[in-house]
Design a protein around this motif. Structure first.
Motif, PDB file in Angstrom:
ATOM      1  N   ASP A   1      -4.419   0.453   8.005  1.00  0.00           N
ATOM      2  CA  ASP A   1      -5.825   0.086   8.170  1.00  0.00           C
ATOM      3  C   ASP A   1      -6.683   1.311   8.459  1.00  0.00           C
ATOM      4  OD1 ASP A   1      -5.348  -2.589   7.727  1.00  0.00           O
ATOM      5  OD2 ASP A   1      -5.034  -3.056   9.850  1.00  0.00           O
TER       6      ASP A   1
ATOM      7  N   GLU B   1      -7.717  -4.237  -0.829  1.00  0.00           N
ATOM      8  CA  GLU B   1      -8.750  -3.538  -0.065  1.00  0.00           C
ATOM      9  C   GLU B   1      -9.217  -2.288  -0.804  1.00  0.00           C
ATOM     10  OE1 GLU B   1     -10.350  -4.239   2.943  1.00  0.00           O
ATOM     11  OE2 GLU B   1      -9.540  -6.205   2.430  1.00  0.00           O
TER      12      GLU B   1
ATOM     13  N   SER C   1     -11.528  -3.293  -3.621  1.00  0.00           N
ATOM     14  CA  SER C   1     -12.871  -3.708  -3.217  1.00  0.00           C
ATOM     15  C   SER C   1     -13.844  -2.535  -3.105  1.00  0.00           C
ATOM     16  CB  SER C   1     -12.814  -4.458  -1.880  1.00  0.00           C
ATOM     17  OG  SER C   1     -12.318  -3.603  -0.846  1.00  0.00           O
TER      18      SER C   1
ATOM     19  N   SER D   1     -11.321  -9.773  -4.711  1.00  0.00           N
ATOM     20  CA  SER D   1     -11.388  -8.319  -4.502  1.00  0.00           C
ATOM     21  C   SER D   1     -10.917  -7.563  -5.738  1.00  0.00           C
ATOM     22  CB  SER D   1     -10.538  -7.924  -3.292  1.00  0.00           C
ATOM     23  OG  SER D   1     -11.004  -8.532  -2.106  1.00  0.00           O
TER      24      SER D   1
END
Length: 432
Positions: free
Chosen positions: A231, A268, A271, A297
């Motif tokens: 992350d 992610e 996106s 996404s």
């Protein structure tokens, strides 16, 4: 009456209103003894009992007669089949019954039925992965010209459209019969030569998104900070990426990319407006990998491309009983790993291989400080942090091991035998 021979004698159990019991024995002279419920005389009973007592063989037989054969035929039963089935000794039938009733138990005291076979596949006839790859290269497809013409149509028709759609914010998902690796690589050479792009080998058994995120941070964004979680890496990429970045994923449905966390990281990345993805799939249930949010996404646009090319590269990472597994997977892995790494990473690994294969090096290892000085002299790295980032990638692929000795010196050990290192060096010597 002519005495019947043993070959002509058969056993038939037959119940009828006229005949209740039919028995004959070699010792009785081959004569038929019949007992009728209604007209049975005392003499017949005596003869019947005598015949039973005098039987010497367990295989009691009866000479076939025309009437009995005709009756069996009328019932649709072959007389020869009935004769063979009825003539089996009771001891064998009992053994067969026990065998089927207690199939999971040994039928004998020594338990031989429970033992497995000791037969093994002959190891001497197995070939290595390198031999298989070289053999596949020599095989000529008789339809090669037709396949090339089909792929040329795809290149002329789809390549400009793919590039346009990716610039508009969509991502490309390719499916169809045949390996799509060569077609996608041609697209990269013709349309992405002036852009940053990464190739991710989804069929590789050691691949993961962790290495992809590291490469983006170190090679594209030139960020040498240490990020603990994916992350944090994703946030750093989203905050600092301001140029187009193309990610090529061969088999996004590969075994090592199917887990939820990997697909989440890829979605992610997708996106981000600067990230463009072109991926290939071969599994029929690939669409089940993504939920509604991830599909939103990715923004996939599907294209069917039946290249009809052989899956030569993809099968190199599949296990086969006909191939020698020892060491050859490592060699094949190194060859494919180097293709996806930067030129500096290839040069660093080449230094380690050459040092380990040096005859004067008896320990088959190299110290971290020595490797750093050699890489810095050749301008492969500028600081220790960059070198450690490159070594971490090799460690993740289980090619090297970093160990701190008792005297505090960090030592690098290659986890590949010398034979495969020499083959690897010969294969990459001209390419690096």
């Amino acid at each position: 009456m002519k005495k019947s021979s043993a070959k002509d004698l058969v056993l038939v159990a037959w119940q009828d209103s006229d005949v209740t019991d039919i028995i004959i024995d070699k010792s009785y002279g081959g004569k038929l003894v019949s007992s009728n419920k209604e007209n049975q005389t005392e003499a017949a009973k005596t003869d019947l009992q005598t015949a039973k007592k005098k039987r010497q063989s367990k295989r009691v037989t009866l000479a076939p007669n025309t009437k009995l054969t005709d009756e069996l035929s009328a019932l649709g039963i072959s007389s020869n089949h009935a004769i063979d089935e009825m003539a089996k000794p009771k001891s064998i039938l009992a053994k067969l019954t026990n065998h089927f009733m207690f199939g999971n138990q040994a039928s004998s005291t020594d338990g031989t039925m429970n033992k497995t076979s000791n037969n093994r596949l002959d190891q001497s006839h197995r070939i290595s992965y390198v031999e298989m790859a070289n053999t596949l290269k020599t095989v000529k497809n008789p339809y090669e010209d037709l396949i090339q013409s089909v792929n040329q149509i795809y290149e002329d028709k789809f390549f400009p459209e793919w590039f346009k759609l990716m610039n508009f914010g969509f991502n490309i998902l390719l499916h169809g019969v045949g390996s799509k690796k060569s077609l996608v690589q041609k697209f990269c050479q013709t349309h992405l030569d002036n852009y940053f792009y990464f190739e991710l080998l989804g069929y590789h058994h050691d691949i993961n998104t962790k290495n992809l995120l590291k490469n983006i941070l170190s090679d594209v964004l030139e960020l040498n900070d240490i990020f603990k979680t994916p992350d944090e890496q994703l946030n750093a990429i989203n905050q600092n990426l301001n140029m187009p970045l193309f990610i090529i994923i061969h088999n996004i449905d590969g075994n090592c990319l199917r887990d939820t966390s990997t697909q989440y990281s890829l979605s992610e990345l997708a996106s981000n407006k600067f990230v463009h993805i072109i991926a290939t799939v071969d599994h029929i249930n690939t669409s089940l990998l993504w939920d509604q949010m991830q599909n939103a996404s990715f923004k996939w646009i599907n294209f069917e491309v039946n290249t009809l090319d052989a899956y030569n590269d993809e099968i190199m990472f599949e296990n086969s009983l006909m191939l020698n597994q020892t060491g050859n997977v490592q060699l094949s892995s190194m060859i494919h790993i180097l293709k996806s790494l930067t030129q500096n990473a290839k040069n660093i690994f080449l230094i380690m291989v050459q040092h380990v294969l040096n005859k004067d090096n008896t320990k088959k290892s190299i110290s971290f400080s020595k490797l750093y000085h050699e890489c810095r002299e050749k301008f492969y790295v500028s600081n220790e942090l960059t070198l450690r980032a490159q070594l971490t990638e090799f460690i993740d692929h289980k090619l090297i091991k970093l160990k701190t000795e008792a005297d505090g010196i960090e030592t690098i050990y290659l986890l590949v035998d010398d034979k495969n290192l020499k083959l690897y060096l010969e294969d990459l010597k001209d390419k690096v």
